[in-house]
Write a protein that holds these residues in place. Structure first.
Motif, PDB file in Angstrom:
ATOM      1  N   UNK A  11       0.842  -1.188   0.000  1.00  0.00           N
ATOM      2  CA  UNK A  11       0.000   0.000   0.000  1.00  0.00           C
ATOM      3  C   UNK A  11       0.874   1.233   0.000  1.00  0.00           C
ATOM      4  N   UNK A  12       0.337   2.359  -0.504  1.00  0.00           N
ATOM      5  CA  UNK A  12       1.121   3.583  -0.529  1.00  0.00           C
ATOM      6  C   UNK A  12       0.211   4.771  -0.299  1.00  0.00           C
ATOM      7  N   UNK A  13       0.626   5.652   0.611  1.00  0.00           N
ATOM      8  CA  UNK A  13      -0.057   6.924   0.823  1.00  0.00           C
ATOM      9  C   UNK A  13       0.830   8.004   0.222  1.00  0.00           C
ATOM     10  N   UNK A  14       0.372   8.569  -0.889  1.00  0.00           N
ATOM     11  CA  UNK A  14       1.152   9.565  -1.609  1.00  0.00           C
ATOM     12  C   UNK A  14       1.066  10.914  -0.912  1.00  0.00           C
ATOM     13  N   UNK A  15       2.066  11.752  -1.155  1.00  0.00           N
ATOM     14  CA  UNK A  15       2.061  13.099  -0.572  1.00  0.00           C
ATOM     15  C   UNK A  15       0.842  13.887  -1.041  1.00  0.00           C
ATOM     16  N   UNK A  16       0.489  13.763  -2.318  1.00  0.00           N
ATOM     17  CA  UNK A  16      -0.746  14.355  -2.846  1.00  0.00           C
ATOM     18  C   UNK A  16      -1.815  13.270  -2.801  1.00  0.00           C
ATOM     19  N   UNK A  17      -2.801  13.447  -1.926  1.00  0.00           N
ATOM     20  CA  UNK A  17      -3.808  12.414  -1.720  1.00  0.00           C
ATOM     21  C   UNK A  17      -4.580  12.133  -3.005  1.00  0.00           C
ATOM     22  N   UNK A  18      -4.969  10.874  -3.181  1.00  0.00           N
ATOM     23  CA  UNK A  18      -5.712  10.453  -4.366  1.00  0.00           C
ATOM     24  C   UNK A  18      -7.117  10.036  -3.929  1.00  0.00           C
ATOM     25  N   UNK A  19      -7.941  11.065  -3.653  1.00  0.00           N
ATOM     26  CA  UNK A  19      -9.284  10.853  -3.124  1.00  0.00           C
ATOM     27  C   UNK A  19     -10.315  11.577  -3.977  1.00  0.00           C
ATOM     28  N   UNK A  20     -11.564  11.086  -3.915  1.00  0.00           N
ATOM     29  CA  UNK A  20     -12.695  11.760  -4.544  1.00  0.00           C
ATOM     30  C   UNK A  20     -13.347  12.646  -3.486  1.00  0.00           C
ATOM     31  N   UNK A  21     -13.141  13.941  -3.587  1.00  0.00           N
ATOM     32  CA  UNK A  21     -13.594  14.852  -2.531  1.00  0.00           C
ATOM     33  C   UNK A  21     -15.110  14.924  -2.407  1.00  0.00           C
ATOM     34  N   UNK A  22     -15.833  14.628  -3.475  1.00  0.00           N
ATOM     35  CA  UNK A  22     -17.294  14.725  -3.427  1.00  0.00           C
ATOM     36  C   UNK A  22     -17.951  13.470  -2.864  1.00  0.00           C
ATOM     37  N   UNK A  23     -17.181  12.408  -2.667  1.00  0.00           N
ATOM     38  CA  UNK A  23     -17.729  11.146  -2.157  1.00  0.00           C
ATOM     39  C   UNK A  23     -17.494  11.029  -0.660  1.00  0.00           C
ATOM     40  N   UNK A  24     -18.201  10.079  -0.046  1.00  0.00           N
ATOM     41  CA  UNK A  24     -18.033   9.829   1.388  1.00  0.00           C
ATOM     42  C   UNK A  24     -16.752   9.066   1.656  1.00  0.00           C
ATOM     43  N   UNK A  25     -16.419   8.972   2.932  1.00  0.00           N
ATOM     44  CA  UNK A  25     -15.242   8.199   3.337  1.00  0.00           C
ATOM     45  C   UNK A  25     -15.379   6.753   2.883  1.00  0.00           C
ATOM     46  N   UNK A  26     -16.521   6.138   3.194  1.00  0.00           N
ATOM     47  CA  UNK A  26     -16.649   4.716   2.850  1.00  0.00           C
ATOM     48  C   UNK A  26     -16.609   4.495   1.343  1.00  0.00           C
ATOM     49  N   UNK A  27     -17.176   5.420   0.556  1.00  0.00           N
ATOM     50  CA  UNK A  27     -17.140   5.266  -0.897  1.00  0.00           C
ATOM     51  C   UNK A  27     -15.708   5.326  -1.412  1.00  0.00           C
ATOM     52  N   UNK A  28     -14.876   6.205  -0.835  1.00  0.00           N
ATOM     53  CA  UNK A  28     -13.470   6.274  -1.227  1.00  0.00           C
ATOM     54  C   UNK A  28     -12.721   5.008  -0.833  1.00  0.00           C
ATOM     55  N   UNK A  29     -12.986   4.508   0.360  1.00  0.00           N
ATOM     56  CA  UNK A  29     -12.218   3.369   0.880  1.00  0.00           C
ATOM     57  C   UNK A  29     -12.507   2.094   0.088  1.00  0.00           C
ATOM     58  N   UNK A  30     -13.787   1.824  -0.222  1.00  0.00           N
ATOM     59  CA  UNK A  30     -14.136   0.538  -0.845  1.00  0.00           C
ATOM     60  C   UNK A  30     -14.139   0.625  -2.367  1.00  0.00           C
ATOM     61  N   UNK A  31     -13.836   1.788  -2.940  1.00  0.00           N
ATOM     62  CA  UNK A  31     -13.933   1.979  -4.386  1.00  0.00           C
ATOM     63  C   UNK A  31     -13.180   0.882  -5.141  1.00  0.00           C
ATOM     64  N   UNK A  32     -13.906   0.198  -6.026  1.00  0.00           N
ATOM     65  CA  UNK A  32     -13.323  -0.891  -6.806  1.00  0.00           C
ATOM     66  C   UNK A  32     -13.402  -2.231  -6.130  1.00  0.00           C
ATOM     67  N   UNK A  33     -13.736  -2.251  -4.829  1.00  0.00           N
ATOM     68  CA  UNK A  33     -13.870  -3.503  -4.074  1.00  0.00           C
ATOM     69  C   UNK A  33     -15.123  -3.430  -3.186  1.00  0.00           C
ATOM     70  N   UNK A  34     -16.210  -2.945  -3.766  1.00  0.00           N
ATOM     71  CA  UNK A  34     -17.429  -2.718  -3.002  1.00  0.00           C
ATOM     72  C   UNK A  34     -18.125  -4.036  -2.658  1.00  0.00           C
ATOM     73  N   UNK A  35     -18.608  -4.190  -1.413  1.00  0.00           N
ATOM     74  CA  UNK A  35     -19.452  -5.346  -1.089  1.00  0.00           C
ATOM     75  C   UNK A  35     -20.797  -5.203  -1.787  1.00  0.00           C
ATOM     76  N   UNK A  36     -21.363  -6.309  -2.255  1.00  0.00           N
ATOM     77  CA  UNK A  36     -22.620  -6.253  -2.993  1.00  0.00           C
ATOM     78  C   UNK A  36     -23.684  -7.141  -2.341  1.00  0.00           C
ATOM     79  N   UNK A  37     -24.916  -6.818  -2.654  1.00  0.00           N
ATOM     80  CA  UNK A  37     -26.064  -7.601  -2.202  1.00  0.00           C
ATOM     81  C   UNK A  37     -27.107  -7.561  -3.316  1.00  0.00           C
TER      82      UNK A  37
END
Length: 514
Positions: free
Chosen positions: A83-109
């Motif tokens: 894992x890597x935390x870059x100096x310039x964060x790579x986040x979607x500012x308009x999304x929630x925390x959980x949406x950023x964290x699980x992006x691409x690996x979302x649990x489904x139902x």
């Protein structure tokens, strides 16, 4: 016996004739915090990008938990537990925390994203590592320190066993930095391994177990942190002794050079991000502005330098009203400016070093002869500054876009300090540069002050603010919250003020801060 978690063997990476990594060996133990240090251009960033799968080495091997890795991309490295935390964060500012964290690996139902389960997983992970993040918060509304926790959560959600932290405290308050260190300790207690890339020696001494030092693309030393000192690390990085103390005599302030009255800058929605700011910077003093990123410092500097027209108030340089003037008129009034963004605002990346070192001053002697540039003078000027500031570049005719971030910063600083302007505004002047260059730049800023210039310093480094400033202004929520003589300020007091906690902050002499 300690287990090797990550190993690099004889890593080589070339860019044309430049050998960025020259047979580098690196061994990182499970559950340790391992610092990788070196001057600008030493090869740190290249090595980290190889370990994280963003680049492939020309030769050499990478082993993770004993198995050889052959990454095709960073996705392979993430899948293997990097894992890597870059100096310039790579986040979607308009999304929630959980949406950023699980992006691409979302649990489904039933074929849809299970929002409740995603938020629950993020909350559980945050609680486990004491990351204190609200999964439903909008990322763009979070402080810098909390956004960094979101980046760490992203890596942990993907079960990163090795986490690369690239300059992780660059924009944190001292309290946020200490909180990050607590998080790091929680991670290593769970046998996670941290690669810590930084220029901040006091942090290396405080949080790391071992240090690998690079110089000119090679490993020159390996140290156990508890058995060495900051000075020994610096000597290994630079090959010489570096003075960590800023030497300066007391200031003798003169006439006001920069004056702002009721300066206001508003957002598109009308909310002021700079809220009726008054300040006066005098000849022969350095005034530092401390504040957490996002509290109006950027907009204030844009209004002071002509990059933005303020919505209210006035700005004067040497008595000349420049409130609504462009950058050129600010220059003519006596401004030199080291911008925060060296790549976008400070330089033209496709242009040569010679052209960049002339920019802003190209229409004046000795660089111009009447209406035309004096090519010989421009070249001589560039060669002189490249040598004086130790810019690592093959020729003054090469594009500055080929330089490392630290050397690009040296180009900007060299240009702005070469013209004896009566006012210098320096925004993050040493961000991303090595300790040897920091020593030199600090000396130059003090020399500007002693020459009679007014210097306004904006820095995320409180050690830099305290070392250089004669007065310190603290910005919070668009206002100047407090003013302190430098000898009455310390990191704790400034950190509390930067967080808006006025009642808890006391200057070191015991008087009220604000």
């Amino acid at each position: 016996m300690s287990t090797i978690e990550l190993e690099a063997r004889s890593i080589v990476k070339r860019y044309g004739p430049l050998v960025a990594n020259d047979h580098i060996d690196l061994s990182v133990l499970r559950g340790e915090v391992h610092a990788v240090m070196g001057e600008n251009g030493a090869g740190k960033s290249t090595l980290m990008s190889i370990l994280y799968g963003m680049q492939a080495p020309d030769s050499g091997q990478i082993f993770l938990r004993g198995a050889e890795m052959r990454y095709r991309s960073a996705l392979d490295a993430i899948g293997a537990g990097m894992g890597m935390v870059h100096q310039a964060f790579k986040l979607f500012n308009s999304l929630t925390v959980w949406e950023n964290v699980v992006y691409g690996m979302e649990p489904t139902r039933f074929g849809f994203i299970d929002r409740r389960e995603a938020a629950r997983r993020v909350a559980t992970l945050a609680e486990r590592y004491r990351l204190q993040v609200d999964p439903n918060a909008i990322v763009g509304r979070l402080s810098v320190g909390v956004r960094q926790r979101v980046e760490i959560l992203k890596a942990l959600y993907r079960d990163a066993r090795v986490l690369i932290l690239d300059e992780p405290t660059a924009v944190l308050t001292p309290q946020e930095r200490d909180g990050l260190f607590d998080i790091i300790r929680n991670l290593t207690a769970d046998d996670r391994t941290i690669l810590f890339v930084t220029h901040k020696l006091h942090e290396v001494m405080a949080i790391t177990d071992r240090v690998t030092v690079l110089r000119d693309g090679k490993v020159v030393d390996r140290m156990v942190t508890s058995e060495t000192s900051a000075r020994e690390i610096i000597r290994a990085m630079t090959g010489r002794a570096v003075n960590l103390t800023v030497e300066k005599r007391p200031a003798t302030p003169g006439a006001v050079v920069l004056a702002a009255r009721g300066l206001t800058v508003a957002t598109d929605g009308g909310k002021p991000v700079v809220d009726h700011v008054d300040l006066a910077i005098r000849a022969g003093e350095i005034v530092g502005i401390a504040g957490v990123a996002g509290n109006g410092q950027t907009e204030l500097i844009e209004a002071l330098t002509g990059l933005r027209i303020p919505d209210g108030g006035s700005v004067a340089i040497n008595g000349a009203d420049v409130t609504r003037a462009d950058v050129e008129r600010h220059r003519d009034a006596g401004l030199a400016y080291i911008p925060e963004d060296r790549a976008t605002t400070g330089t033209a990346l496709a242009a040569s070093a010679a052209d960049n070192l002339a920019m802003g001053f190209q229409a004046k002697p000795p660089l111009s002869n009447g209406r035309l540039l004096d090519a010989g003078a421009v070249t001589a000027h560039a060669k002189r500054l490249i040598e004086r500031f130790g810019v690592k570049i093959g020729s003054e005719q090469l594009a500055v876009g080929t330089l490392s971030g630290g050397n690009l910063q040296k180009v900007v600083v060299a240009r702005e300090l070469s013209h004896a302007a009566p006012l210098l505004i320096a925004e993050q002047p040493t961000r991303g540069v090595d300790v040897g260059a920091i020593e030199f730049i600090h000396g130059q800023l003090v020399a500007e002050r002693d020459r009679g210039s007014a210097v306004l310093l904006v820095s995320a480094e409180l050690t830099e603010i305290l070392a250089l400033s004669d007065r310190v202004l603290v910005m919070f929520d668009g206002r100047i919250l407090a003013e302190l003589p430098a000898d009455q300020a310390d990191e704790e007091t400034l950190g509390l003020l930067m967080a808006g906690r006025v009642g808890e902050a006391r200057p070191t002499d015991g008087s009220e801060a604000a």
